[in-house]
Design a protein around this motif. Structure first.
Motif, PDB file in Angstrom:
ATOM      1  N   ASP A 230       0.795  -1.225   0.000  1.00 22.52           N
ATOM      2  CA  ASP A 230       0.000   0.000   0.000  1.00 22.52           C
ATOM      3  C   ASP A 230       0.829   1.278   0.000  1.00 22.52           C
ATOM      4  O   ASP A 230       0.267   2.371   0.048  1.00 22.52           O
ATOM      5  CB  ASP A 230      -0.923   0.020   1.222  1.00 22.52           C
ATOM      6  N   ASP A 231       2.164   1.137  -0.019  1.00 22.74           N
ATOM      7  CA  ASP A 231       3.060   2.287   0.029  1.00 22.74           C
ATOM      8  C   ASP A 231       2.845   3.113   1.305  1.00 22.74           C
ATOM      9  O   ASP A 231       2.960   4.337   1.309  1.00 22.74           O
ATOM     10  CB  ASP A 231       2.899   3.180  -1.198  1.00 22.74           C
ATOM     11  N   VAL A 232       2.534   2.429   2.409  1.00 26.48           N
ATOM     12  CA  VAL A 232       2.338   3.086   3.700  1.00 26.48           C
ATOM     13  C   VAL A 232       3.665   3.120   4.447  1.00 26.48           C
ATOM     14  O   VAL A 232       4.213   2.071   4.799  1.00 26.48           O
ATOM     15  CB  VAL A 232       1.273   2.352   4.544  1.00 26.48           C
ATOM     16  N   ASN A 233       4.165   4.308   4.657  1.00 27.78           N
ATOM     17  CA  ASN A 233       5.478   4.503   5.280  1.00 27.78           C
ATOM     18  C   ASN A 233       5.273   5.127   6.651  1.00 27.78           C
ATOM     19  O   ASN A 233       5.078   6.335   6.768  1.00 27.78           O
ATOM     20  CB  ASN A 233       6.340   5.397   4.392  1.00 27.78           C
ATOM     21  N   THR A 234       5.289   4.307   7.699  1.00 27.36           N
ATOM     22  CA  THR A 234       5.002   4.785   9.043  1.00 27.36           C
ATOM     23  C   THR A 234       6.276   4.907   9.875  1.00 27.36           C
ATOM     24  O   THR A 234       7.334   4.373   9.514  1.00 27.36           O
ATOM     25  CB  THR A 234       4.053   3.822   9.767  1.00 27.36           C
ATOM     26  N   MET A 235       6.155   5.570  11.009  1.00 23.71           N
ATOM     27  CA  MET A 235       7.263   5.687  11.938  1.00 23.71           C
ATOM     28  C   MET A 235       7.665   4.304  12.471  1.00 23.71           C
ATOM     29  O   MET A 235       8.843   4.025  12.670  1.00 23.71           O
ATOM     30  CB  MET A 235       6.888   6.607  13.106  1.00 23.71           C
ATOM     31  N   LEU A 236       6.661   3.434  12.661  1.00 19.93           N
ATOM     32  CA  LEU A 236       6.950   2.077  13.126  1.00 19.93           C
ATOM     33  C   LEU A 236       7.748   1.315  12.082  1.00 19.93           C
ATOM     34  O   LEU A 236       8.713   0.618  12.398  1.00 19.93           O
ATOM     35  CB  LEU A 236       5.654   1.347  13.454  1.00 19.93           C
ATOM     36  N   PHE A 237       7.360   1.444  10.820  1.00 16.74           N
ATOM     37  CA  PHE A 237       8.115   0.825   9.727  1.00 16.74           C
ATOM     38  C   PHE A 237       9.559   1.321   9.720  1.00 16.74           C
ATOM     39  O   PHE A 237      10.510   0.530   9.651  1.00 16.74           O
ATOM     40  CB  PHE A 237       7.422   1.139   8.400  1.00 16.74           C
ATOM     41  N   GLN A 238       9.746   2.615   9.837  1.00 17.20           N
ATOM     42  CA  GLN A 238      11.080   3.193   9.786  1.00 17.20           C
ATOM     43  C   GLN A 238      11.928   2.818  11.002  1.00 17.20           C
ATOM     44  O   GLN A 238      13.157   2.834  10.931  1.00 17.20           O
ATOM     45  CB  GLN A 238      10.994   4.712   9.663  1.00 17.20           C
ATOM     46  N   SER A 239      11.277   2.445  12.114  1.00 17.16           N
ATOM     47  CA  SER A 239      12.045   2.097  13.310  1.00 17.16           C
ATOM     48  C   SER A 239      12.880   0.839  13.114  1.00 17.16           C
ATOM     49  O   SER A 239      13.818   0.584  13.873  1.00 17.16           O
ATOM     50  CB  SER A 239      11.105   1.917  14.507  1.00 17.16           C
ATOM     51  N   PHE A 240      12.560   0.058  12.075  1.00 16.19           N
ATOM     52  CA  PHE A 240      13.321  -1.166  11.796  1.00 16.19           C
ATOM     53  C   PHE A 240      14.495  -0.924  10.851  1.00 16.19           C
ATOM     54  O   PHE A 240      15.324  -1.810  10.661  1.00 16.19           O
ATOM     55  CB  PHE A 240      12.408  -2.244  11.201  1.00 16.19           C
ATOM     56  N   ARG A 241      14.577   0.248  10.249  1.00 15.05           N
ATOM     57  CA  ARG A 241      15.589   0.501   9.222  1.00 15.05           C
ATOM     58  C   ARG A 241      17.003   0.193   9.715  1.00 15.05           C
ATOM     59  O   ARG A 241      17.784  -0.492   9.035  1.00 15.05           O
ATOM     60  CB  ARG A 241      15.515   1.952   8.741  1.00 15.05           C
ATOM     61  N   ASN A 242      17.368   0.701  10.875  1.00 15.52           N
ATOM     62  CA  ASN A 242      18.729   0.526  11.385  1.00 15.52           C
ATOM     63  C   ASN A 242      18.970  -0.822  12.047  1.00 15.52           C
ATOM     64  O   ASN A 242      20.071  -1.091  12.533  1.00 15.52           O
ATOM     65  CB  ASN A 242      19.065   1.647  12.371  1.00 15.52           C
ATOM     66  N   LYS A 243      17.943  -1.666  12.076  1.00 17.32           N
ATOM     67  CA  LYS A 243      18.071  -2.984  12.695  1.00 17.32           C
ATOM     68  C   LYS A 243      18.490  -4.061  11.688  1.00 17.32           C
ATOM     69  O   LYS A 243      18.794  -5.196  12.089  1.00 17.32           O
ATOM     70  CB  LYS A 243      16.748  -3.380  13.361  1.00 17.32           C
ATOM     71  N   TYR A 244      18.501  -3.706  10.419  1.00 19.64           N
ATOM     72  CA  TYR A 244      18.877  -4.711   9.429  1.00 19.64           C
ATOM     73  C   TYR A 244      20.358  -5.074   9.562  1.00 19.64           C
ATOM     74  O   TYR A 244      21.177  -4.225   9.929  1.00 19.64           O
ATOM     75  CB  TYR A 244      18.557  -4.219   8.016  1.00 19.64           C
ATOM     76  N   ILE A 245      20.673  -6.323   9.316  1.00 20.80           N
ATOM     77  CA  ILE A 245      22.045  -6.816   9.424  1.00 20.80           C
ATOM     78  C   ILE A 245      22.978  -5.882   8.646  1.00 20.80           C
ATOM     79  O   ILE A 245      22.752  -5.623   7.466  1.00 20.80           O
ATOM     80  CB  ILE A 245      22.160  -8.248   8.853  1.00 20.80           C
ATOM     81  N   GLY A 246      23.966  -5.350   9.313  1.00 24.33           N
ATOM     82  CA  GLY A 246      24.877  -4.411   8.676  1.00 24.33           C
ATOM     83  C   GLY A 246      24.514  -2.964   8.911  1.00 24.33           C
ATOM     84  O   GLY A 246      25.270  -2.070   8.549  1.00 24.33           O
ATOM     85  N   GLY A 247      23.326  -2.700   9.495  1.00 21.69           N
ATOM     86  CA  GLY A 247      22.974  -1.342   9.873  1.00 21.69           C
ATOM     87  C   GLY A 247      21.918  -0.659   9.040  1.00 21.69           C
ATOM     88  O   GLY A 247      21.395   0.378   9.430  1.00 21.69           O
ATOM     89  N   HIS A 248      21.577  -1.237   7.879  1.00 23.36           N
ATOM     90  CA  HIS A 248      20.523  -0.652   7.045  1.00 23.36           C
ATOM     91  C   HIS A 248      20.133  -1.678   5.984  1.00 23.36           C
ATOM     92  O   HIS A 248      20.897  -2.606   5.695  1.00 23.36           O
ATOM     93  CB  HIS A 248      20.989   0.654   6.382  1.00 23.36           C
ATOM     94  N   PRO A 249      18.940  -1.550   5.388  1.00 23.53           N
ATOM     95  CA  PRO A 249      18.512  -2.507   4.362  1.00 23.53           C
ATOM     96  C   PRO A 249      19.433  -2.477   3.147  1.00 23.53           C
ATOM     97  O   PRO A 249      19.721  -1.416   2.600  1.00 23.53           O
ATOM     98  CB  PRO A 249      17.096  -2.023   3.999  1.00 23.53           C
ATOM     99  N   ILE A 250      19.900  -3.655   2.755  1.00 31.17           N
ATOM    100  CA  ILE A 250      20.795  -3.771   1.605  1.00 31.17           C
ATOM    101  C   ILE A 250      20.150  -4.712   0.597  1.00 31.17           C
ATOM    102  O   ILE A 250      19.883  -5.886   0.902  1.00 31.17           O
ATOM    103  CB  ILE A 250      22.180  -4.303   2.024  1.00 31.17           C
ATOM    104  N   ASN A 251      19.910  -4.214  -0.589  1.00 31.43           N
ATOM    105  CA  ASN A 251      19.246  -4.975  -1.640  1.00 31.43           C
ATOM    106  C   ASN A 251      19.961  -6.299  -1.915  1.00 31.43           C
ATOM    107  O   ASN A 251      21.167  -6.327  -2.176  1.00 31.43           O
ATOM    108  CB  ASN A 251      19.190  -4.139  -2.926  1.00 31.43           C
ATOM    109  N   GLY A 252      19.213  -7.396  -1.838  1.00 31.96           N
ATOM    110  CA  GLY A 252      19.749  -8.712  -2.148  1.00 31.96           C
ATOM    111  C   GLY A 252      20.491  -9.365  -1.008  1.00 31.96           C
ATOM    112  O   GLY A 252      20.819 -10.552  -1.066  1.00 31.96           O
ATOM    113  N   HIS A 253      20.763  -8.608   0.038  1.00 29.43           N
ATOM    114  CA  HIS A 253      21.506  -9.153   1.180  1.00 29.43           C
ATOM    115  C   HIS A 253      20.552  -9.389   2.345  1.00 29.43           C
ATOM    116  O   HIS A 253      20.026 -10.485   2.513  1.00 29.43           O
ATOM    117  CB  HIS A 253      22.642  -8.201   1.561  1.00 29.43           C
TER     118      HIS A 253
END
Length: 267
Positions: A230-253
């Motif tokens: 739905d292209d819904v970009n919430t504060m809760l969604f963004q709170s996970f950004r820095n939790k991805y392995i390596g510090g941020h979402p990396i395409n294909g990784h």
């Protein structure tokens, strides 16, 4: 299927897994909608050494908004759909929703864990392959690969899935069993460092405690699925950004969309 009763330091690493969307494929274009396009599986990866601090933060948050963290005699469970809709324990008649959302996002940022997410565009998957794989199994395999890549050699681990019932759990485990036993070249023998695969409900049998790791996996998968669908970009969604392995979402990784042509960048 095995249930996890206690997480001990014998398996210092744990990945909790939850999904948003269904594995059903739609080969008839007349039945395709944006609601049934995606399935997202997220793995929230925790270390046992940091578990007590994580539990403390979760309990403090629940106790702040509900008496002893309970609602109608049951432990409050952070469930993405209920939070978004503001129903049950998350109704504005029960809590100050704005304050709660701010605090929830803050706690997620303070918890010690990592995330990897696999997203399957089922419509494109069905179009590109004459014999498309079960999307859930395909995504689960991709997720296990990424979990194993985070393990040190010899480091023991376990996987905690949300239980869907004994029949469904057994079906999933049997589909995954060959992969768990044989692995793939990408992960070598690290697949054998997964000692146990558990299936638990988010609540314990007496409904007085919850498995917060599954709650975090739920929130990650649900908010990402809502973003893709739905292209819904919430504060809760963004709170996970820095939790991805390596510090941020990396395409294909740590953030893989399949087929790759369907990639949608975080913004």
């Amino acid at each position: 299927m095995q249930r996890m009763t206690k997480w001990t330091d014998k398996t210092p690493r744990l990945m909790a897994v939850d999904e948003s969307g269904t594995s059903r494929l739609y080969d008839d274009e007349d039945t395709r909608t944006k609601e049934n396009r995606w399935i997202v599986i997220s793995g929230a990866i925790f270390s046992q050494s940091e578990n007590e601090d994580n539990i403390k933060k979760i309990i403090e948050l629940k106790n702040k908004y509900w008496n002893n963290g309970m609602f109608h005699g049951e432990r409050v469970v952070f469930h993405g759909r209920e939070i978004k809709k503001g129903i049950g324990a998350f109704s504005k008649e029960v809590i100050d929703r704005d304050s709660f959302m701010d605090d929830l996002c803050t706690v997620i940022s303070e918890l010690e864990f990592e995330v990897a997410s696999i997203c399957i565009d089922k419509h494109e998957h069905c179009d590109q392959y004459s014999t498309p794989k079960n999307p859930y199994v395909l995504a689960y395999q991709f997720l296990l690969e990424r979990f194993c890549m985070t393990l040190k050699f010899g480091e023991h681990s376990c996987v905690l899935n949300e239980s869907r019932g004994n029949k469904e759990d057994t079906k999933l485990y049997n589909l995954m069993k060959p992969f768990l036993e044989d692995g793939e070249p990408y992960i070598s023998n690290k697949i054998h460092q997964i000692d146990n695969v558990y299936f638990n409900s988010k609540l314990t049998g007496n409904k007085k405690k919850s498995y917060f790791m599954l709650e975090i996996a739920d929130l990650s998968a649900y908010t990402l699925h809502t973003y893709l669908r739905d292209d819904v970009n919430t504060m809760l969604f963004q709170s996970f950004r820095n939790k991805y392995i390596g510090g941020h979402p990396i395409n294909g990784h740590n953030y893989k969309i399949f087929p790759k042509e369907c990639y949608k960048e975080w913004r």
